[in-house]
Design an enzyme around this catalytic site. Sequence first.
Site, PDB file in Angstrom:
ATOM      1  N   GLY A  12       0.817  -1.164  -0.197  1.00 35.09           N
ATOM      2  CA  GLY A  12       0.197   0.080  -0.076  1.00 35.09           C
ATOM      3  C   GLY A  12       0.857   1.230  -0.154  1.00 35.09           C
ATOM      4  N   PHE A  13       0.251   2.251   0.151  1.00 38.62           N
ATOM      5  CA  PHE A  13       0.986   3.661   0.034  1.00 38.62           C
ATOM      6  C   PHE A  13       2.197   3.954   1.055  1.00 38.62           C
ATOM      7  CE2 PHE A  13       0.016   8.145   1.630  1.00 38.62           C
ATOM      8  CZ  PHE A  13       1.209   8.863   0.896  1.00 38.62           C
ATOM      9  N   ILE A  14       1.650   3.809   2.401  1.00 39.54           N
ATOM     10  CA  ILE A  14       2.485   4.146   3.420  1.00 39.54           C
ATOM     11  C   ILE A  14       3.620   3.003   3.752  1.00 39.54           C
ATOM     12  CG2 ILE A  14       2.845   4.837   5.966  1.00 39.54           C
ATOM     13  CD1 ILE A  14      -0.077   6.058   5.543  1.00 39.54           C
ATOM     14  N   TYR A 139     -15.131   3.022   9.924  1.00 36.73           N
ATOM     15  CA  TYR A 139     -13.845   2.997   9.873  1.00 36.73           C
ATOM     16  C   TYR A 139     -13.055   3.199  11.074  1.00 36.73           C
ATOM     17  CZ  TYR A 139      -9.067   4.595   8.656  1.00 36.73           C
ATOM     18  OH  TYR A 139      -7.773   4.643   8.590  1.00 36.73           O
ATOM     19  N   LYS A 143     -10.870   0.761  13.545  1.00 35.33           N
ATOM     20  CA  LYS A 143      -9.391   1.206  13.673  1.00 35.33           C
ATOM     21  C   LYS A 143      -9.226   1.159  15.423  1.00 35.33           C
ATOM     22  CE  LYS A 143      -6.224   1.931  11.385  1.00 35.33           C
ATOM     23  NZ  LYS A 143      -5.269   0.971  10.888  1.00 35.33           N
TER      24      LYS A 143
END
Length: 318
Positions: A12-14, A139, A143
Amino acid sequence: MQKKVIVTGVAGFIGSNLAMHLLNRGYSVVGIDNLVSGTIENVDARVDFHKTDICNKEVYSLLQGADAVFHLAAKNSLTDCLANPLDAAQINAVGTLNILEAARQAKVGKFIYADTSAEYEGIHEFPTREDKVRPIGVYAASKHGGCTFCESYRDLYSMNLTIVRYFNVYGPAQDWRRVVPPVMSAFIIRMLRGEAPIIYGTGEKRRDFIYVDDVNDFHLTLLKDPRSNGGIYNVGTGVNFSINEIYRLIEELLQTGLRPIYKADLPGEAQVTLADISSGRKLGWEPKIDIHEGLRRSVQYIKDRVLQVVQTNQVKTA
Ligand SMILES: NC(=O)c1ccc[n+]([C@@H]2O[C@H](COP(=O)([O-])OP(=O)(O)OC[C@H]3O[C@@H](n4cnc5c(N)ncnc54)[C@H](O)[C@@H]3O)[C@@H](O)[C@H]2O)c1
């Protein structure tokens, strides 16, 4: 000896940015991702990559001998989490528990959990400190479930655990394929293609945007500085911009003459985010990339790496 670091969500991105950063500084990286939204092209060839789900038992053997775990894999599109709340809870809360339990059994030295500023949805004190949370959306709640398990493992088993709450991270490898892509990538891609950017709502929502290299630096600080053990850290810049301002800054760079199209607001988004980053600063960390430089680099990355893929596949961007 070379330190072994596990990165979940490595495609993914991070996660992909973090893996590259660690590899360039001599760590070995074992990457876990089921590629549900990340792509293999994001993963540095030096990563020992395993395509598997964080809920899978296979992760128990992968974590053996690890010095640290960065747990980033998550279902993190707000609209997707609202549409599939049980999946969100399964991945973000139960999946986190599975990785935590694997880390406990493997006696991993340090566990870093990627939490979110969405934890502060119901808090209206700015800049926001780490000590109070009030998640509202699915979401955020899912989390928060993962975060609660982390705190439970820290207290029950004295696990060395650090929680990071990212604000809006942007930069290379941001997931522009989403139905509603992150705002920076969405604007830049559309404007480079000669299409008007789409703003949901009035554009006056304000966000604390942080460039991914600054997040990478903070991750490294966490690995090296034992003062971070057991801590919770906001990862933002302490400055925010409205979506309209972001549009204007990108327009200044690209000079397209395109005006935004305003559409109905998206549900469940905070009006304002702004991080109090004094805890991170106490570790000697400071974000260095300002919005102008961050946007300039993002434009360059999209021109070099993304635009051709979008055009070849005729991908529609929101
Ligand atoms: N990007 C941000 O601005 C931001 C802000 C706050 C918090 N976060 C948190 O940071 C973390 C990373 O975010 P990102 O922006 O890189 O997201 P991303 O969607 O780009 O990456 C998440 C990765 O996790 C993988 N994944 C999802 N479910 C999985 C599963 N069940 N098993 C294995 N892999 C799975 C995906 O394939 C993807 O590669 C997430 O935990 C997210 O909640 C991100």
